[in-house]
Design an enzyme around this catalytic site. Sequence first.
Site, PDB file in Angstrom:
ATOM      1  N   LYS A  15       0.833  -1.189   0.000  1.00 41.05           N
ATOM      2  CA  LYS A  15       0.000   0.000   0.000  1.00 41.05           C
ATOM      3  C   LYS A  15       0.876   1.251   0.000  1.00 41.05           C
ATOM      4  CE  LYS A  15      -3.279  -2.353   3.020  1.00 41.05           C
ATOM      5  NZ  LYS A  15      -3.590  -2.592   4.408  1.00 41.05           N
ATOM      6  N   LYS A  31      17.330   3.824   1.841  1.00 43.23           N
ATOM      7  CA  LYS A  31      18.263   3.719   2.977  1.00 43.23           C
ATOM      8  C   LYS A  31      19.457   2.900   2.510  1.00 43.23           C
ATOM      9  CE  LYS A  31      14.737   3.220   6.576  1.00 43.23           C
ATOM     10  NZ  LYS A  31      14.182   2.203   7.499  1.00 43.23           N
ATOM     11  N   PHE A  60      13.399   4.339  11.224  1.00 38.82           N
ATOM     12  CA  PHE A  60      12.098   3.838  10.772  1.00 38.82           C
ATOM     13  C   PHE A  60      11.162   5.017  10.535  1.00 38.82           C
ATOM     14  CE2 PHE A  60       7.925   1.933  11.051  1.00 38.82           C
ATOM     15  CZ  PHE A  60       8.095   0.847  10.206  1.00 38.82           C
ATOM     16  N   VAL A  61      10.794   5.215   9.266  1.00 39.72           N
ATOM     17  CA  VAL A  61      10.034   6.412   8.913  1.00 39.72           C
ATOM     18  C   VAL A  61       8.570   6.091   8.601  1.00 39.72           C
ATOM     19  CG1 VAL A  61      12.004   7.753   8.089  1.00 39.72           C
ATOM     20  CG2 VAL A  61      10.835   6.222   6.506  1.00 39.72           C
ATOM     21  N   ASP A 113      14.875  -0.605   1.430  1.00 41.34           N
ATOM     22  CA  ASP A 113      15.596  -0.778   2.689  1.00 41.34           C
ATOM     23  C   ASP A 113      16.690  -1.834   2.441  1.00 41.34           C
ATOM     24  OD1 ASP A 113      16.023  -0.574   5.468  1.00 41.34           O
ATOM     25  OD2 ASP A 113      14.562  -2.117   5.929  1.00 41.34           O
ATOM     26  N   GLU A 127       8.025   2.426  -5.727  1.00 43.57           N
ATOM     27  CA  GLU A 127       8.080   1.945  -4.337  1.00 43.57           C
ATOM     28  C   GLU A 127       8.135   3.124  -3.375  1.00 43.57           C
ATOM     29  OE1 GLU A 127       8.033  -0.264  -2.098  1.00 43.57           O
ATOM     30  OE2 GLU A 127       8.880  -2.179  -2.732  1.00 43.57           O
ATOM     31  N   ASP A 128       7.664   2.903  -2.164  1.00 44.70           N
ATOM     32  CA  ASP A 128       7.793   3.920  -1.128  1.00 44.70           C
ATOM     33  C   ASP A 128       9.220   4.012  -0.609  1.00 44.70           C
ATOM     34  OD1 ASP A 128       7.666   1.391  -0.024  1.00 44.70           O
ATOM     35  OD2 ASP A 128       6.038   1.832   1.372  1.00 44.70           O
TER      36      ASP A 128
HETATM   37  P1  5GP Z   1      13.180  -4.198   1.798  1.00 43.07           P
HETATM   38  O1  5GP Z   1      12.751  -5.475   1.164  1.00 43.07           O
HETATM   39  O2  5GP Z   1      13.863  -3.239   0.877  1.00 43.07           O
HETATM   40  O3  5GP Z   1      14.014  -4.449   3.042  1.00 43.07           O
HETATM   41  O4  5GP Z   1      11.892  -3.552   2.428  1.00 43.07           O
HETATM   42  C1  5GP Z   1      11.018  -2.795   1.749  1.00 43.07           C
HETATM   43  C2  5GP Z   1       9.726  -2.660   2.515  1.00 43.07           C
HETATM   44  O5  5GP Z   1       9.940  -2.646   3.941  1.00 43.07           O
HETATM   45  C3  5GP Z   1       9.096  -1.338   2.185  1.00 43.07           C
HETATM   46  O6  5GP Z   1       8.282  -1.419   1.034  1.00 43.07           O
HETATM   47  C4  5GP Z   1       8.320  -1.035   3.454  1.00 43.07           C
HETATM   48  O7  5GP Z   1       7.069  -1.668   3.408  1.00 43.07           O
HETATM   49  C5  5GP Z   1       9.146  -1.671   4.571  1.00 43.07           C
HETATM   50  N1  5GP Z   1      10.023  -0.673   5.195  1.00 43.07           N
HETATM   51  C6  5GP Z   1      11.373  -0.601   5.129  1.00 43.07           C
HETATM   52  N2  5GP Z   1      11.845   0.451   5.826  1.00 43.07           N
HETATM   53  C7  5GP Z   1      10.756   1.083   6.337  1.00 43.07           C
HETATM   54  C8  5GP Z   1      10.590   2.267   7.163  1.00 43.07           C
HETATM   55  O8  5GP Z   1      11.518   2.972   7.558  1.00 43.07           O
HETATM   56  N3  5GP Z   1       9.301   2.593   7.462  1.00 43.07           N
HETATM   57  C9  5GP Z   1       8.229   1.862   7.063  1.00 43.07           C
HETATM   58  N4  5GP Z   1       7.023   2.294   7.441  1.00 43.07           N
HETATM   59  N5  5GP Z   1       8.357   0.754   6.300  1.00 43.07           N
HETATM   60  C10 5GP Z   1       9.604   0.366   5.944  1.00 43.07           C
END
Ligand code: 5GP
Length: 174
Positions: free
Chosen positions: A41, A129, A150-151, A101, A97-98
Amino acid sequence: MAESVRVLLTEDEVDKRIKELGEAISRDYEGETVHLVCVLKGGVFFMCELAKRITVPVTMDFMSASSYGSSTKSSGVVKIVKDLDEPLKDRHVIIVEDIVDSGRTLSYLIKMLGDREPASIKLCTLLDKPERRVTDVKVDYTGFEIPDEFVVGYGLDYDQRYRNLPYIGVVEFN
Ligand code: 5GP
């Protein structure tokens, strides 16, 4: 324990940067139609604003992926909760993507969607990040690089709350 949100990026900063990203995408895809793929979402607020700033023709589709694991860390095992409605064959796809990470979610998605024979596939994220990255996923358009905090806001949640904030903040417990 009381919760408050410290502002990391203001509404104006986010809006200005999204406008710049829209302009860059419009330049890069001149003469083409861009197919935006929103990862729900969290990506939805960003994609709507970004789409409004793109001046070449835009189509869009939505998918939802969840990674198994705790609410603040992705495990790398990605489950497709909702797949796209339309095929990607011969389309110029941008995954929106939002936040990136660890990069595990995007690595998985780019491989899965790349197998559907798009004409091209690029990645656009509002937040990155970089110091948390464990995969070598290449992001083509980045709004902001942020520190390892964590945002929330602009689509990003903490326990499903705060998605509606028009800015990016960090939840603090006082
Ligand atoms: P990745 O697979 O890159 O580790 O994680 C991506 C997903 O983790 C993002 O789409 C998001 O849903 C969640 N996520 C990672 N960091 C954050 C953060 O700082 N805040 C929030 N609310 N979600 C995060």
